[in-house]
Each structure stands twice: as structure tokens, then as C-alpha cells.
Write an enzyme that holds these catalytic residues in place. Structure first.
Site, PDB file in Angstrom:
ATOM      1  CB  VAL A 212      -0.976  -0.011   1.190  1.00 50.88           C
ATOM      2  CG1 VAL A 212      -1.886   1.207   1.148  1.00 50.88           C
ATOM      3  CG2 VAL A 212      -1.817  -1.284   1.178  1.00 50.88           C
ATOM      4  N   GLY A 213       2.060   1.146   0.569  1.00 51.12           N
ATOM      5  CA  GLY A 213       2.990   2.267   0.513  1.00 51.12           C
ATOM      6  C   GLY A 213       3.304   2.676  -0.918  1.00 51.12           C
ATOM      7  CD  GLU A 230       8.398   5.415   9.748  1.00 48.80           C
ATOM      8  OE1 GLU A 230       8.848   4.269  10.013  1.00 48.80           O
ATOM      9  OE2 GLU A 230       9.122   6.416   9.663  1.00 48.80           O
ATOM     10  CB  CYS A 264       5.845  -2.964  12.038  1.00 51.64           C
ATOM     11  SG  CYS A 264       6.444  -1.521  12.906  1.00 51.64           S
TER      12      CYS A 264
END
Length: 489
Positions: A212-213, A230, A264
Site C-alpha cells: 500500500v505504501g 513507515e 512491525c
């Protein structure tokens, strides 16, 4: 501590094609008008908004804990240390240092500019967009917001629709503590996010999956919008043969199973020799039993998986290799037991995708060099860990690998340090934040030189017609630095 992507973790799902209607245009126009009016620039305004955040955290502590329980069954202790306390610390740090951070930064000058005033001004970008994930749904909204406010921006917040309890608090309660002309919240899922990203922002801060980044970065590129990503990845954890294995087991188990592994920066897999594996397994079992009891499902200290979709994904990963510890699951509770997998293959999904759950595979290597080679042929991770009683081993892993952050003989305690930048590298992200680094992220560093409108006699040597004598003098003036501030302005 960022949430992960749809297939391999728990962040934003696919962003769908947007309809033609843009319901956010008026909202963004109002925010931009507020920013252009200069409302957010004075230190007094920034302080007032940061104080509002502080009151929000203090006055709604139970509401926040209840929302975290609703979304993730997050134990109160974990919610305190990883969400509320860290946010309070960020607000306090910003309030205590704001005036220093905002000051113009004087810079070294050459002799040609010695009578001028030269400095760097930290100015806000304008209207910023913060897109947050679900796994730490308070922390990953408020920590970027603190820096954006401190830097003087207007902000659109987009909390995750997956953590519904916290989304409701952020959307309905937080605005009561902030200036509504300068800060707003947008709720909804992929469709709303897609429409939002169609608009022009001055800065975008996204926490989510690499997949999605890429979508966010593509949307930003259409407006040449600067951004911070991030992201995440698979975080290696090398365990040397020369270790205090129970200490290693305690630390690895806590950092892996905190928030049910939905972190993460959690260690995503262990690299060690087969001999060390056989000694590490009983130590890990002792750690799990000590932390969560004989039946972890009944432990009040173990969170749950965020939703059915991610539960089923994790349940599928339990079939990789062999469960040496745990392996149980309960769909009704969205419970996955703290699990350690052995005999996994490099090609297994559990070794290919970010796990984002309480599952820890162990992959065997025969030497530190083999471990380093294994790490280096993959994408650069968000975090990397090495455990050894020999500092040379830890430093060798540090020196010969690259990652967003590194932990030697411990887990992700670096996340608690506002003095340390946090962020990924390459596939795991770009840009950093936490503490002053968040202020810097949301600030444009504007180089400024203010010269006198007079003293033209000193400027004349710059102009044509050029002569050898003037050229030689200009070169000398440009090459020599002035080691002390001097200005007639």
C-alpha cells in the site's frame, strides 16, 4: 510499531478505484485557508494544541483503554507502555523543547557573505495527511500528530477503519481538544482513502504495508508531494551458539508475542544452528509458560488477532513446518497460541511474508556468515536483532547488514527512546520520526540569506566585466570560511 498490509500483515487493504465525487474538497479548502492565514505558526498556538492533546490523554484514559480492549483485547499494561505513556512522553518532550526547535539555526558563512545574515528557518509544510494503521491505533496516530502540530501544520487524520473502537474515539472525542479549523479526521476504508489521496497535500505520513505504501507514493507523485513511509518487512533475529539461552528466550518471546505479535518491529524469524535450536526450544517453552501460564488462552496478558480475515491468514501459516511450541487456535476468540515453528523451508509462506501474529519460525544456519548472507539477499528489514555473549559477533552482524533499526541482545526498546530516529530503509520505508525527528519530518528547512541593500562597493567585484584580479579575489572569498557569526543586519 506499525500495522501491516493486507496479505502479509494487518494494514490498509487494497485501495479501490475512486468515484468522481470528491467529498473532501471543501474540508481541505478550509484547512488550507486556516494555514494560509498564519493561524498555526505562532508558538502559542502550537503549545495550546499540544496541551489539548495532553488533556485528551489524561481525561480519556479509561475510554482509550476500553477501545484498545475492544479492538485487540490489549492488556492494560501493554496498552499503557506501548500506547498511552509513549504518547504522553512525546507531548511532554515537544512542550518542553518547542521554542528551541523552532529557533532559526545559524550557519557557517564564507568571507563573501560575512556581512550577511545566514540561517535555516524551520517552516511548516502546510496541510499534512497522516494515515495510521490498526495495530497500535493510538500511538501511530498521535506520535506523528505531535510532530505535525509542533511544526505548525494543519492536519487531516485518517485512522484505520479496522480498529473500530479507536477510530471512533479519534473521530468523535479527539476533535473536542483541538482547533477544528486546523485539524480534522476522516473515517472510512479503502474507498475513502483512495478519494482522499486524490487531493493535493503538502506532506503525507503513511504507516502501512510496502504494497500500500507504493500506492500512496504513486498518489503523492502526481502532486510531487513529499512523504514519509513507515512500512515493514521480515525482521531477522540471529541467535549465536554462545548465548545465555534463557535470557535470549525471555527477551525474544516477550518481543515476539507482545500485542499477539502484531508489531512491525517484532522479531519475525530466528536464525540459529540446529544445536542451538534444540537448547533454545525448552527455554522458549519456559518463557511462554512463565508469561502466559499453562494455558495461554486464559491469560489476561495475551492480546487477540484484530479480525477474522487476519486470523484465518495466520491459521494458514500454522501449517508451515512443525509446531514445536503452541500451534492451537480458536476462531471464536480469534486466539492464536504463542507458537514456535521448526523445520520450515525458505520457500514456505511463513518465511516469505511478514507474519504479524504470535508465530515464530526458526530457520537453521550453520554459521554467522551464512546468517548474514541469508539476511543480505532479502529486502532490508525495519529492524534486525542479534544475540550473543560475544560483542564481536553482535558488531559483525551490525557492521555487515542494513536495517531501519538494530537491537543487540534485546528487542525493540529503541522504540521507547525519543532521542533515536525510527524508520525504515529501502523496502521497509523512508524517513524517520519520534521526538525531535518528528518535528524535523514535518518541517521544511528553508535556507535564508539576508543581505544589506547597501554596501554595494563590496559587491562590485562579482559583476562583469570580469578581470583576473577580481576572479582571484572572489575565489579566495568563497573558499575561506568565517568561524564566528558576523552580521550587520
Amino acid at each position: 510499531m506499525s500495522g501491516k498490509g493486507e496479505k502479509s500483515s494487518g494494514r490498509k487493504s487494497n485501495l479501490e478505484p475512486e468515484p468522481q465525487v470528491n467529498p473532501y474538497a471543501d474540508i481541505l479548502t478550509c484547512l488550507r485557508d486556516a494555514f494560509n492565514s498564519g493561524r498555526t505558526r505562532p508558538a502559542e498556538f502550537r503549545v495550546s494544541q499540544l496541551c489539548g492533546l495532553s488533556r485528551f490523554l489524561k481525561e480519556n484514559r479509561k475510554l482509550l483503554l476500553d477501545a484498545l480492549t475492544q479492538d485487540l483485547n490489549k492488556p492494560a499494561s501493554e496498552a499503557d507502555i506501548s500506547e498511552i505513556v509513549l504518547c504522553e512522553g512525546e507531548v511532554k518532550l515537544a512542550l518542553n523543547n518547542l521554542h528551541t526547535w523552532m529557533k532559526d539555526e545559524q550557519v557557517e558563512k564564507n568571507l563573501a557573505t560575512q556581512m550577511d545574515s545566514a540561517f535555516i528557518r524551520k517552516e511548516p509544510y502546510g496541510v499534512a495527511l497522516i494515515i495510521a494503521p490498526w495495530n497500535y491505533p493510538l500511538n501511530l496516530v498521535l506520535v506523528p500528530l505531535v510532530g505535525a502540530i509542533a511544526a505548525g501544520n494543519c492536519v487531516v487524520l485518517k485512522p484505520s477503519e479496522i480498529s473500530k473502537g479507536m477510530e471512533k474515539v479519534i473521530a468523535e472525542v479527539l476533535p473536542q481538544y483541538l482547533d477544528k479549523n486546523c485539524f480534522t479526521t476522516v473515517v472510512g476504508g479503502p474507498q475513502e482513502a483512495t478519494i482522499l489521496l486524490k487531493n493535493k497535500f503538502d506532506y503525507i505520513f503513511f504507516t502501512g504495508s510496502p504494497r500500500v505504501g507504493q500506492i500512496v507514493m504513486s498518489a503523492a507523485s502526481k502532486h510531487l508531494t513529499p512523504l514519509t513511509l513507515e512500512l515493514g518487512g521480515k525482521n531477522p533475529c540471529y541467535v549465536d551458539d554462545n548465548c545465555d539461552l534463557q535470557n535470549v528466550a525471555n527477551r525474544v518471546a516477550w518481543f515476539r508475542f507482545l500485542n499477539a505479535g502484531q508489531t512491525c518491529v517484532a522479531p519475525d524469524y530466528v536464525l540459529c544452528s540446529r544445536e542451538t535450536q534444540e537448547k533454545l526450544l525448552p527455554a522458549l517453552q519456559r518463557a511462554v509458560t512463565q508469561f502466559y501460564g499453562q494455558d495461554p488462552q486464559n491469560s489476561p496478558d495475551l492480546a487477540r488477532i484484530i479480525n477474522d480475515k487476519h486470523f484465518h491468514r495466520l491459521q494458514g501459516l500454522l501449517g508451515n513446518g512443525r509446531a514445536a511450541i503452541g500451534g492451537q487456535s480458536d476462531e471464536q476468540e480469534r486466539y492464536i497460541a504463542p507458537t514456535v515453528l521448526v523445520d520450515v523451508k525458505e520457500t514456505d509462506p511463513v518465511m516469505q511474508e511478514e507474519i504479524f501474529g504470535p508465530i515464530l519460525p526458526i530457520f537453521n544456519v550453520q554459521s554467522i556468515d551464512e546468517a548474514i548472507a541469508f539476511i543480505r539477499k532479502r529486502e532490508k528489514p525495519l529492524a534486525l536483532y542479534a544475540f550473543s555473549n560475544d560483542s564481536k559477533v553482535v558488531n559483525k552482524v551490525l557492521d555487515q547488514t542494513s536495517s531501519g533499526s538494530f537491537g543487540g541482545n534485546d528487542g525493540f526498546m529503541f522504540m521507547t527512546m525519543t532521542s533515536m530516529p525510527f524508520g525504515g530503509v529501502g523496502h521497509s520505508g523512508m524517513g524517520t520520526y519520534h521526538g525531535k525527528f518528528t518535528f524535523d519530518t514535518f518541517s521544511h528547512r528553508r535556507g535564508c540569506l539576508l543581505s544589506s541593500p547597501h554596501l554595494e562597493m563590496f559587491k562590485k567585484i562579482r559583476y562583469p566585466p570580469y578581470s583576473p584580479r577580481h576572479r582571484k579575489l572572489m575565489v579566495w572569498l568563497l573558499e575561506h570560511k568565517l568561524g564566528f557569526p558576523c552580521s550587520i543586519l
